[in-house]
Write an enzyme that holds these catalytic residues in place. Structure first.
Site, mmCIF file in Angstrom:
data_model
loop_
_atom_site.group_PDB
_atom_site.id
_atom_site.type_symbol
_atom_site.label_atom_id
_atom_site.label_comp_id
_atom_site.label_asym_id
_atom_site.label_seq_id
_atom_site.Cartn_x
_atom_site.Cartn_y
_atom_site.Cartn_z
ATOM 1 C CB SER A 13 -0.854 -0.038 1.262
ATOM 2 O OG SER A 13 -1.641 1.110 1.334
ATOM 3 C CE LYS A 17 -1.772 6.631 0.788
ATOM 4 N NZ LYS A 17 -0.400 6.596 1.320
ATOM 5 C CG ASN A 51 6.088 8.489 2.365
ATOM 6 O OD1 ASN A 51 5.005 8.870 2.834
ATOM 7 N ND2 ASN A 51 6.639 7.333 2.707
ATOM 8 C CB SER A 52 5.923 13.487 5.043
ATOM 9 O OG SER A 52 5.001 13.831 6.054
ATOM 10 N N GLY A 86 0.980 11.827 4.141
ATOM 11 C CA GLY A 86 -0.146 12.195 5.018
ATOM 12 C C GLY A 86 -1.466 11.616 4.560
ATOM 13 C CB CYS A 104 0.309 5.871 8.973
ATOM 14 S SG CYS A 104 0.681 7.370 8.024
ATOM 15 N N GLY A 147 12.315 -2.523 0.999
ATOM 16 C CA GLY A 147 13.534 -2.565 0.185
ATOM 17 C C GLY A 147 13.583 -3.676 -0.845
#
Ligand code: RRO
Length: 501
Positions: free
Chosen positions: A130, A154, A178-179, A181, A241, A364
């Site tokens: 996701s 997602k 990433n951020s 949100g 998250c 990864g």
């Protein structure tokens, strides 16, 4: 009774006593309890495995099938011998959480000569994580059309969200931050029949919905909605998250983790449920988390480990400022750099969790070798996130083909031969490693089979050697031409005189 009447009666009973997917799950569970207490009669052998498969109770199904008396009855019963084989096929070769359509096709095709190919495709065990490229049916359709063995959305919230301010992502060859949100189109969108149809298309692949509600109440509401939606194969509950401003990572708080799982248990969901965890770094934290998850082993079907490494920071050497804007520049770290962290999660949880709880490895993964490593550490399925983000859905074809190539070279017929079979370090192993390293091009990133991110140092050595050979040949030709009198260059004549002396 005529077949029509029996169908009509079935309908009436269904509406009167069952009424919904949840009701159906409840009755399957009653029947399972009833038959579990019986001796292995023909009736029990016909009914029990069927209900267990319907409820996706794979471990119990396996335990029932390995009982010798049950095997005897089924193997010698003309009518149910085929069933015995199809249950085993589903258990051994198919992915764990097949959609009903795929399960049905496997049973129907049990005598089809092309069956091994069909199953080989689904035994790939690789699907999308996701995250980026999973927010719309357009993007999910591309995942479905690739060799990904499942489709995962997602993480959804109750209402649509646009996410954090831009720029909120940063990518480099070795890592990404990433951020985002939680930008998403809302749970309503991801469980809508049209979205699912567009995403899955003709593939029949299992469609999973990830959720990450703003509160436990939101998550409960979304889980109930998902269970009512036809066409969803399972739920991934994201407890990790790192990017929602003002909301700490849920699964780092053990009290909260227990409360969440207790609540999920009380819901008696009719779909398989997995929880997505953050990376843990201290053995005591793994132990605490595993202990809680094991307490709920009849509720939690699988864990997904791991989410991004939360709250990391990267600066631009030019501006001397963070490379992303939200949360003071802090964001979740992913990509090749986090693979050792992800392998550690899979390995550790494999040793701590009850065997009925499966492990989906993520972090990864960008090559077939990475998938192989995850399986060796104990992963039953493997997700690909950052590589999918950067390379697009074609990465699933490449990774699955690389993985199948490795299995073929090693003569692995069934993933269970290697799953979790990681051995401890040994002198003999270290010698093999040294030999292997010598044969392999040295990678700038590290790790074999790094795919697209690889830049080889040996390429540069080869280029230098080639330049040397060209210069040497040219000098040799010039000397020859001078000797034959085709050239009259004074310094060459001098060089030749010196060589003669
Ligand atoms: O959307 C995000 O910012 C995000 C999520 Br929901 C998550 O689970 N992990 C992550 O790195 N980013």
């Amino acid at each position: 009774m005529l077949p029509f009447e029996s169908e009509a009666l079935r309908e009436v009973v269904w509406w009167r006593y069952v009424g919904s997917a949840e009701g159906q799950a409840k009755w399957h569970a009653h029947i399972i309890v009833f038959f579990m207490e019986q001796r292995p009669s023909l009736r029990r052998c016909e009914e029990l495995p069927w209900h267990l498969r319907k409820c996706r109770k794979w471990t119990t199904l396996r335990n029932v099938l390995v009982d010798l008396r049950t095997f005897d009855v089924m193997y010698n019963g003309e009518q149910i011998k085929g069933g015995l084989f199809s249950y085993w096929r589903a258990l051994v070769r198919g992915p764990l959480y097949m959609s009903d359509e795929i399960e049905a096709s496997i049973v129907l095709q049990s005598s089809n000569p092309h069956e091994p190919e069909l199953l080989a495709e689904f035994s790939s065990r690789v699907y999308n994580a996701s995250g980026p490229r999973t927010g719309s049916s357009d993007a999910l359709q591309k995942v479905g059309a690739s060799k990904s063995s499942a489709i995962l959305t997602k993480s959804a919230t109750l209402l649509p969200q646009t996410g954090n301010p831009l720029p909120r992502t940063y990518t480099s060859p070795t890592f990404s931050i990433n951020s985002e949100g939680l930008p998403n189109k809302s749970i309503e969108y991801y469980i809508d029949g049209e979205t699912i149809r567009e995403s899955v298309g003709e593939t029949g692949k299992p469609y999973f919905v990830s959720i990450s509600g703003k509160s436990l109440e939101d998550n409960v509401e979304m889980m109930k909605l998902i269970c009512k939606a036809p066409g969803v194969a399972g739920i991934e509950l994201n407890l990790a998250c790192p990017n929602v401003i003002g909301h700490p990572i849920i699964a780092y708080d053990m009290t909260q983790l227990r409360t969440v799982l207790k609540t999920v248990k009380s819901l008696k969901l009719s779909l398989p449920i997995g929880i997505k965890l953050p990376p843990y770094f201290d053995f005591i934290h793994y132990q605490q988390a595993a202990e809680i998850i094991n307490e709920y082993n009849s509720t939690i079907d699988y864990i997904v480990t791991m989410n991004t490494v939360g709250n990391t920071l990267m600066l631009s050497p030019y501006s001397n400022e963070p490379v992303i804007s939200p949360k003071g520049g802090y964001g979740g770290l992913s990509g090749p750099a986090v693979k050792p962290i992800a392998l550690a999660q899979v390995r550790k949880f494999y040793s701590l969790l009850d065997s009925s709880i499966d492990i989906v490895g993520v972090g990864g993964v960008q090559s077939g070798q990475d998938v192989y490593d995850m399986v060796l550490c104990g992963a039953k399925m493997v997700q690909v996130g950052t590589c999918h983000w950067i390379e697009g859905a074609n990465c699933f074809d490449r990774i699955v083909e690389e993985f199948e190539g490795i299995l073929e070279r090693k003569g692995v017929k069934d993933l269970e031969e290697i799953r979790g079979k990681l051995k401890d370090w040994s002198k003999a192993g270290a010698a093999i490693d040294r030999k292997g390293r010598k044969l392999e091009p040295k990678t700038a990133v590290g790790g074999a089979g790094g795919g697209k991110f690889q830049s080889t140092l040996d390429d540069r050595a080869f280029l230098l050697l080639a330049c040397g050979v060209v210069v040497f040949t040219q000098v040799l030709c010039a000397l020859l031409a001078q000797a034959l009198g085709h050239l009259d260059v004074p310094w060459l004549a001098q060089l030749m005189d010196n060589l003669k002396k």
